[in-house]
Enzyme design. Structure first.
Site, PDB file in Angstrom:
ATOM      1  N   GLU A  92       0.819  -1.207   0.000  1.00 33.37           N
ATOM      2  CA  GLU A  92       0.000   0.000   0.000  1.00 33.37           C
ATOM      3  C   GLU A  92       0.855   1.260   0.000  1.00 33.37           C
ATOM      4  O   GLU A  92       1.978   1.272   0.513  1.00 33.37           O
ATOM      5  CB  GLU A  92      -0.943  -0.020   1.201  1.00 33.37           C
ATOM      6  N   CYS A 112       3.579   8.513   0.982  1.00 33.98           N
ATOM      7  CA  CYS A 112       4.075   7.629   2.044  1.00 33.98           C
ATOM      8  C   CYS A 112       4.311   6.260   1.417  1.00 33.98           C
ATOM      9  O   CYS A 112       3.370   5.600   0.979  1.00 33.98           O
ATOM     10  CB  CYS A 112       3.014   7.564   3.141  1.00 33.98           C
ATOM     11  N   CYS A 119       6.267  -6.808   7.924  1.00 31.69           N
ATOM     12  CA  CYS A 119       7.390  -6.302   8.719  1.00 31.69           C
ATOM     13  C   CYS A 119       7.726  -7.317   9.796  1.00 31.69           C
ATOM     14  O   CYS A 119       6.831  -7.943  10.370  1.00 31.69           O
ATOM     15  CB  CYS A 119       7.015  -4.966   9.366  1.00 31.69           C
ATOM     16  N   CYS A 123       5.920  -4.665  16.246  1.00 32.92           N
ATOM     17  CA  CYS A 123       5.421  -3.669  17.218  1.00 32.92           C
ATOM     18  C   CYS A 123       3.963  -4.005  17.534  1.00 32.92           C
ATOM     19  O   CYS A 123       3.166  -4.249  16.622  1.00 32.92           O
ATOM     20  CB  CYS A 123       5.559  -2.264  16.661  1.00 32.92           C
ATOM     21  N   CYS A 126       0.905  -2.230  15.829  1.00 32.03           N
ATOM     22  CA  CYS A 126       0.997  -1.964  14.388  1.00 32.03           C
ATOM     23  C   CYS A 126       0.414  -3.114  13.569  1.00 32.03           C
ATOM     24  O   CYS A 126       0.822  -4.262  13.719  1.00 32.03           O
ATOM     25  CB  CYS A 126       2.460  -1.735  14.009  1.00 32.03           C
ATOM     26  N   GLY A 169       6.544  -1.729   6.648  1.00 36.50           N
ATOM     27  CA  GLY A 169       7.911  -2.229   6.720  1.00 36.50           C
ATOM     28  C   GLY A 169       8.905  -1.291   7.365  1.00 36.50           C
ATOM     29  O   GLY A 169       8.614  -0.131   7.640  1.00 36.50           O
ATOM     30  N   GLU A 170      10.089  -1.831   7.622  1.00 33.91           N
ATOM     31  CA  GLU A 170      11.155  -1.081   8.294  1.00 33.91           C
ATOM     32  C   GLU A 170      12.233  -0.745   7.249  1.00 33.91           C
ATOM     33  O   GLU A 170      12.997  -1.627   6.826  1.00 33.91           O
ATOM     34  CB  GLU A 170      11.716  -1.934   9.443  1.00 33.91           C
ATOM     35  N   SER A 224      11.013   6.124  15.749  1.00 32.86           N
ATOM     36  CA  SER A 224       9.784   5.758  16.461  1.00 32.86           C
ATOM     37  C   SER A 224      10.152   5.287  17.861  1.00 32.86           C
ATOM     38  O   SER A 224      10.517   4.129  18.065  1.00 32.86           O
ATOM     39  CB  SER A 224       9.057   4.655  15.684  1.00 32.86           C
ATOM     40  N   LEU A 225      10.054   6.185  18.823  1.00 39.61           N
ATOM     41  CA  LEU A 225      10.540   5.892  20.177  1.00 39.61           C
ATOM     42  C   LEU A 225       9.449   5.250  21.042  1.00 39.61           C
ATOM     43  O   LEU A 225       9.669   4.220  21.662  1.00 39.61           O
ATOM     44  CB  LEU A 225      11.049   7.189  20.820  1.00 39.61           C
ATOM     45  N   ASN A 300      -3.781   4.685  16.228  1.00 38.66           N
ATOM     46  CA  ASN A 300      -4.954   4.246  15.501  1.00 38.66           C
ATOM     47  C   ASN A 300      -5.341   2.880  16.068  1.00 38.66           C
ATOM     48  O   ASN A 300      -4.530   1.965  16.062  1.00 38.66           O
ATOM     49  CB  ASN A 300      -4.625   4.127  14.014  1.00 38.66           C
ATOM     50  N   CYS A 342      -0.788   4.758   6.834  1.00 43.01           N
ATOM     51  CA  CYS A 342       0.526   4.240   6.485  1.00 43.01           C
ATOM     52  C   CYS A 342       0.749   2.884   7.132  1.00 43.01           C
ATOM     53  O   CYS A 342       1.166   2.790   8.276  1.00 43.01           O
ATOM     54  CB  CYS A 342       1.613   5.198   6.945  1.00 43.01           C
TER      55      CYS A 342
HETATM   56  N1  SAH Z   1       8.938   0.820  10.436  1.00 44.94           N
HETATM   57  C1  SAH Z   1       9.109   2.221  10.502  1.00 44.94           C
HETATM   58  C2  SAH Z   1       8.286   2.971   9.464  1.00 44.94           C
HETATM   59  C3  SAH Z   1       6.907   2.486   9.211  1.00 44.94           C
HETATM   60  S1  SAH Z   1       5.761   2.699  10.545  1.00 44.94           S
HETATM   61  C4  SAH Z   1       8.815   2.739  11.895  1.00 44.94           C
HETATM   62  O1  SAH Z   1       8.339   1.978  12.721  1.00 44.94           O
HETATM   63  O2  SAH Z   1       9.121   3.901  12.140  1.00 44.94           O
HETATM   64  C5  SAH Z   1       5.469   4.448  10.484  1.00 44.94           C
HETATM   65  C6  SAH Z   1       4.962   5.046  11.770  1.00 44.94           C
HETATM   66  O3  SAH Z   1       3.625   4.597  12.025  1.00 44.94           O
HETATM   67  C7  SAH Z   1       5.784   4.666  12.982  1.00 44.94           C
HETATM   68  O4  SAH Z   1       6.075   5.796  13.773  1.00 44.94           O
HETATM   69  C8  SAH Z   1       4.861   3.737  13.712  1.00 44.94           C
HETATM   70  O5  SAH Z   1       5.138   3.694  15.083  1.00 44.94           O
HETATM   71  C9  SAH Z   1       3.519   4.320  13.396  1.00 44.94           C
HETATM   72  N2  SAH Z   1       2.411   3.416  13.680  1.00 44.94           N
HETATM   73  C10 SAH Z   1       2.372   2.083  13.518  1.00 44.94           C
HETATM   74  N3  SAH Z   1       1.170   1.597  13.913  1.00 44.94           N
HETATM   75  C11 SAH Z   1       0.450   2.655  14.325  1.00 44.94           C
HETATM   76  C12 SAH Z   1      -0.875   2.793  14.846  1.00 44.94           C
HETATM   77  N4  SAH Z   1      -1.687   1.754  15.013  1.00 44.94           N
HETATM   78  N5  SAH Z   1      -1.278   4.039  15.176  1.00 44.94           N
HETATM   79  C13 SAH Z   1      -0.461   5.117  15.008  1.00 44.94           C
HETATM   80  N6  SAH Z   1       0.773   5.033  14.527  1.00 44.94           N
HETATM   81  C14 SAH Z   1       1.234   3.817  14.182  1.00 44.94           C
HETATM   82 FE1  SF4 Z   2       7.050  -1.579  13.960  1.00 49.37          FE
HETATM   83 FE2  SF4 Z   2       7.259   0.119  11.870  1.00 49.37          FE
HETATM   84 FE3  SF4 Z   2       7.357  -2.545  11.474  1.00 49.37          FE
HETATM   85 FE4  SF4 Z   2       5.068  -1.433  12.174  1.00 49.37          FE
HETATM   86  S1  SF4 Z   2       6.163  -1.073  10.288  1.00 49.37           S
HETATM   87  S2  SF4 Z   2       5.975  -3.329  13.034  1.00 49.37           S
HETATM   88  S3  SF4 Z   2       5.742   0.213  13.536  1.00 49.37           S
HETATM   89  S4  SF4 Z   2       8.801  -1.337  12.656  1.00 49.37           S
END
Ligand code: SAH
Ligand code: SF4
Length: 384
Positions: A92, A112, A119, A123, A126, A169-170, A224-225, A300, A342
């Site tokens: 997507e 985006c 991935c 997380c 996610c 993805g990362e 993403s902390l 979300n 995203c």
């Molecule tokens: N993998 C990378 C980039 C893709 S995720 C990363 O983790 O940074 C992009 C952003 O979307 C990240 O900051 C992630 O924490 C956030 N994200 C993932 N799931 C989410 C959710 N359910 N609600 C809000 N932000 C989310």
């Molecule tokens: Fe974590 Fe980013 Fe992968 Fe989602 S896309 S699992 S937020 S690393």
């Protein structure tokens, strides 16, 4: 087979030389690729027929990404595409438009992109993370997402102004292809976007952050902390090491020293998990004095049962950080809808209702069955 879209301008120069072509030929090809959006090598009408034939004979192709579905938000400012890669992989891509104040004619148009199908980071909040890892995308597949949106925008006399690597993805776990995509997107002879118009978002692949800092690029970095303490971060980001918070703060400092670009910390706010005033104070103390920016993203909701905090709780978190001297913004309601887009969207009707998207074109995709979280990409079948 080689996709011409994979080739950096220097590589194309070498190929044209090898094929006995004049010096200007590579630029002719590049102009066609990035301005005319040709469908195949046969479409490169600027080239002599003999060269087109030779390219085809030697296995050069223009790898297409087919649009399977398109959804747009009611206000028309968010468009999401489901794209099918040549091997059938579904990913997507999202376009977010922000009207410019004043004329409203040429909005900021941010694409985006996804860097992987699925991935491996897992997380907990996610949707992409919950579907597991399928495969890395190739540089040209990342670029194809931008070109698809560029073509869509060209129909409205608009263009892509920014690209964020925040889709599925990362990106730093797919480092070489991410860098190739960045180079293709920013080379003045290719897509010619400013490096500063690109942001790479990472969950915190340390080695990748170090390499990116040394790459000599001016791209932005978002980390993403999600938590100021090690134990809480490990709970939310299962792949985080025991010192990940401390390590990421040092990595961000180094990135700033090396590139002069301020790092953004993303913090997905989850009700009852990481949204307390105490944690806001800890985060403030952690980042105080750093030239950085915190982006608070009310989460979300996903099937994992995570909910976004009440509005006043979000604002209080923001206020505490600001009082600690940390630059902070909260993604506005539409923005959180976007961040959800995203890597978060699902194919099912219920999800489209949650984020207020309506389908505007494309063939329907059957929902993925038997998964807790059906992401847009096909879930790996059990036992594979
Ligand atoms: N993998 C990378 C980039 C893709 S995720 C990363 O983790 O940074 C992009 C952003 O979307 C990240 O900051 C992630 O924490 C956030 N994200 C993932 N799931 C989410 C959710 N359910 N609600 C809000 N932000 C989310
Ligand atoms: Fe974590 Fe980013 Fe992968 Fe989602 S896309 S699992 S937020 S690393």
């Amino acid at each position: 087979m080689t996709d011409l879209y994979r080739m950096l301008p220097g590589e194309l120069d070498a190929l044209m030389l090898e094929l006995g072509q004049p010096r200007y030929r590579a630029d002719q090809v590049l102009r066609a690729l990035y301005h005319d959006f040709p469908a195949g090598v046969d479409d490169l009408r600027q080239l002599p027929a003999a060269l087109r034939q030779r390219l085809s004979d030697e296995g050069y192709v223009l790898g297409a990404a087919d649009e399977v579905r398109r959804v747009a938000s009611e206000d028309g400012e968010t468009t999401k595409l489901l794209l099918r890669m040549a091997d059938g992989t579904l990913i997507e891509t999202v376009l977010m438009q922000y009207p410019e104040k004043g004329s409203g004619k040429h909005p900021r148009s941010t694409v985006c992109v996804s860097t992987q199908a699925g991935c491996a980071m897992g997380c907990v909040f996610c949707a992409t993370g919950q579907m597991g890892f399928e495969r890395n995308l190739r540089g040209e597949e990342i670029v194809a997402q931008v070109l698809h949106m560029a073509r869509l925008l060209a129909e409205r006399d608009q263009h892509v102004t920014n690209v964020v690597f925040m889709g599925m993805g990362e990106p730093l776990a797919n480092y070489p292809e991410t860098i190739r995509a960045i180079r293709l997107l920013t080379d003045p002879r290719a897509f010619a976007l400013s490096q500063r118009a690109i942001t790479v978002s990472t969950v915190g692949v340390l080695r990748g952050i170090q390499r990116l800092a040394d790459e000599g690029l001016q791209v932005g970095l978002a980390i993403s902390l999600h938590a100021p303490t090690e134990t809480l971060r490990q709970e939310l980001v299962p792949t985080a090491g025991p010192h990940s918070v401390a390590d990421l703060v040092s990595a961000a400092r180094r990135f700033f020293r090396r590139t002069g670009r301020r790092v953004t910390f993303e913090y997905a706010l989850i009700a009852g998990k990481n949204d307390s005033p105490e944690l806001a104070r800890e985060l403030g103390a952690l980042l105080r004095g750093m030239n950085t920016h915190v982006n608070l993203i009310p989460v979300n909701p996903t099937a994992g049962g995570f909910e976004r905090p009440a509005r006043r709780r979000v604002l209080e978190f923001e206020r505490i950080l600001r009082e600690a001297g940390v630059n902070t913004t909260v993604r506005v309601e539409k923005g959180s809808e976007i961040s959800a887009a995203c890597g978060q969207l699902r194919t099912d009707e219920q999800e489209r209702q949650v984020i207020g998207l309506e389908e505007i074109s494309g063939a329907p995709v059957p929902p993925v069955r038997g998964r807790r979280q059906s992401g847009l990409a096909p879930a790996p079948s059990p036992g594979r």
